[in-house]
Design a protein around this motif. Structure first.
Motif, mmCIF file in Angstrom:
data_model
loop_
_atom_site.group_PDB
_atom_site.id
_atom_site.type_symbol
_atom_site.label_atom_id
_atom_site.label_comp_id
_atom_site.label_asym_id
_atom_site.label_seq_id
_atom_site.Cartn_x
_atom_site.Cartn_y
_atom_site.Cartn_z
ATOM 1 N N THR A 102 -10.639 0.572 -5.482
ATOM 2 C CA THR A 102 -9.391 -0.082 -5.078
ATOM 3 C C THR A 102 -9.548 -0.686 -3.682
ATOM 4 O O THR A 102 -10.435 -0.284 -2.919
ATOM 5 N N ILE A 108 -3.887 3.250 -13.132
ATOM 6 C CA ILE A 108 -2.931 3.419 -12.040
ATOM 7 C C ILE A 108 -1.929 2.258 -11.969
ATOM 8 O O ILE A 108 -1.171 2.155 -11.012
ATOM 9 N N CYS A 112 -7.877 -0.194 -1.086
ATOM 10 C CA CYS A 112 -7.720 0.804 -0.014
ATOM 11 C C CYS A 112 -8.967 1.650 0.161
ATOM 12 O O CYS A 112 -9.141 2.291 1.208
ATOM 13 N N HIS A 129 0.869 -1.181 0.000
ATOM 14 C CA HIS A 129 0.000 0.000 0.000
ATOM 15 C C HIS A 129 0.901 1.224 0.000
ATOM 16 O O HIS A 129 2.070 1.157 0.345
ATOM 17 N N ASP A 130 0.342 2.345 -0.413
ATOM 18 C CA ASP A 130 1.107 3.590 -0.367
ATOM 19 C C ASP A 130 0.157 4.744 -0.119
ATOM 20 O O ASP A 130 0.028 5.242 0.987
ATOM 21 N N CYS A 131 -0.608 5.149 -1.160
ATOM 22 C CA CYS A 131 -1.418 6.365 -1.032
ATOM 23 C C CYS A 131 -2.662 6.168 -0.172
ATOM 24 O O CYS A 131 -3.099 7.085 0.504
ATOM 25 N N ARG A 132 -3.240 5.006 -0.223
ATOM 26 C CA ARG A 132 -4.541 4.707 0.408
ATOM 27 C C ARG A 132 -5.637 5.671 -0.061
ATOM 28 O O ARG A 132 -6.580 5.974 0.659
ATOM 29 N N GLU A 133 -5.486 6.180 -1.262
ATOM 30 C CA GLU A 133 -6.473 7.096 -1.835
ATOM 31 C C GLU A 133 -6.872 6.687 -3.255
ATOM 32 O O GLU A 133 -7.411 7.494 -4.010
ATOM 33 N N GLY A 134 -6.555 5.455 -3.651
ATOM 34 C CA GLY A 134 -6.938 5.006 -4.990
ATOM 35 C C GLY A 134 -6.087 5.589 -6.099
ATOM 36 O O GLY A 134 -6.544 5.639 -7.251
ATOM 37 N N ILE A 135 -4.880 6.013 -5.782
ATOM 38 C CA ILE A 135 -4.049 6.706 -6.773
ATOM 39 C C ILE A 135 -2.843 5.878 -7.219
ATOM 40 O O ILE A 135 -2.513 5.840 -8.403
ATOM 41 N N CYS A 136 -2.192 5.194 -6.290
ATOM 42 C CA CYS A 136 -0.870 4.622 -6.606
ATOM 43 C C CYS A 136 -0.952 3.228 -7.225
ATOM 44 O O CYS A 136 -0.028 2.812 -7.925
ATOM 45 N N GLY A 137 -2.003 2.493 -6.973
ATOM 46 C CA GLY A 137 -2.149 1.157 -7.559
ATOM 47 C C GLY A 137 -1.431 0.053 -6.807
ATOM 48 O O GLY A 137 -1.347 -1.069 -7.296
ATOM 49 N N ALA A 138 -0.913 0.353 -5.612
ATOM 50 C CA ALA A 138 -0.087 -0.629 -4.911
ATOM 51 C C ALA A 138 -0.887 -1.695 -4.165
ATOM 52 O O ALA A 138 -0.357 -2.771 -3.887
ATOM 53 N N CYS A 139 -2.131 -1.430 -3.820
ATOM 54 C CA CYS A 139 -2.804 -2.203 -2.780
ATOM 55 C C CYS A 139 -3.567 -3.430 -3.274
ATOM 56 O O CYS A 139 -4.310 -4.036 -2.509
#
Ligand code: SF4
Ligand code: FES
Length: 247
Positions: free
Chosen positions: A82, A160, A84, A56-66
């Motif tokens: 997402t 993302i 997150c 996880h990274d942004c937890r705002e639906g932006i980074c695509g990590a989660c």
């Protein structure tokens, strides 16, 4: 609410993995899915056990990590959401939830729920950009951008790079991702000079990374958290054919 979690645990890329069952009592419906996992991890660490690894990274639906599989669906049951941004109010008290990493040949599991999605980065490195000369920024209005092309470009630019499309596809295809990246740049005048080389390079890179071919199942579109449609794959196929014919 009280949940039972079946979570994939795998200590390393080469270790054997297995599902382990955990109880998650007193989960607030207002928690996000990742916050719920945070609480589970706090309890595990307090008990001296290894925390569940998840990205996880942004937890705002932006980074695509989660991204992770939740009951067999990348990013879980809510469309265009997402992991997150998924909230626990979408689950039932007493429900058993199965959580595992994305499954695809090109996404090796690193630990627990974390997979290596660097293959997507390497596809972009192969040509998913516009080359610009250094120097002063050009005057913003020097290159007119048609409205229709701009809308298509901005829709595709929402990708993302989460990889959910790959995880959902029975072929492990990255066609929705590649189509989004090609469409994003191809619909802008600035993307034209390198367009044909870019299309051929991105498709070749995706093939080289072990992603499969598209056979039009449409699962990718159904799980994309950014609502990218399979029309970008149609445009990718058309542009790939045209670029190939020109050599
Ligand atoms: S196309 Fe959608 S599902 Fe695929 S990587 Fe981009 S945002 Fe994720
Ligand atoms: S943590 Fe960035 S999109 Fe979910």
């Amino acid at each position: 609410m009280n949940l039972t979690l079946k979570i994939w645990r795998q200590a390393s890329p080469t270790a054997a993995g297995q599902f382990v069952v955990y109880q998650a009592p007193d989960v607030s419906p207002d928690m996000s899915f990742l916050e719920m996992l945070d609480v589970v991890n706090e309890r595990l660490e307090a008990a001296g056990e290894r925390a569940i690894a998840f990205d996880h990274d942004c937890r705002e639906g932006i980074c695509g990590a989660c991204g992770m599989m939740i009951d067999g669906i990348p990013h879980g049951p809510n469309r265009a959401t997402t992991t997150c941004q998924l909230h626990m109010r979408h689950f039932r008290d007493g429900q058993t939830v199965t959580i595992e990493p994305f499954r695809a040949r090109a996404f090796p599991v690193l630990r627990d729920l974390i997979v290596d999605r660097a293959a997507l980065d390497r596809i972009i490195e192969s040509g998913g950009f516009i080359s610009v000369a250094t120097g002063n920024a050009p005057e913003a209005n020097a290159v007119p951008v048609p409205k229709e092309g701009l809308d298509q470009a901005m829709d595709a630019a929402q990708c993302i790079g989460c990889g959910a499309c790959v995880a959902a596809c029975p072929n492990g295809s990255a066609s929705l991702f590649v189509g989004a990246k090609v469409s994003h740049l191809a619909r802008l005048p600035q993307g034209q000079p390198e367009h044909e080389r870019r299309v051929l390079a991105l498709v070749a890179a995706a093939d080289g990374e072990g992603f499969g071919a598209c056979s039009s199942h449409g699962e990718c579109e159904a799980v994309c958290p950014k609502g990218i449609g399979v029309d970008v794959i149609a445009r990718l196929n058309r542009d790939y054919l045209a670029a190939g014919l020109k050599g």
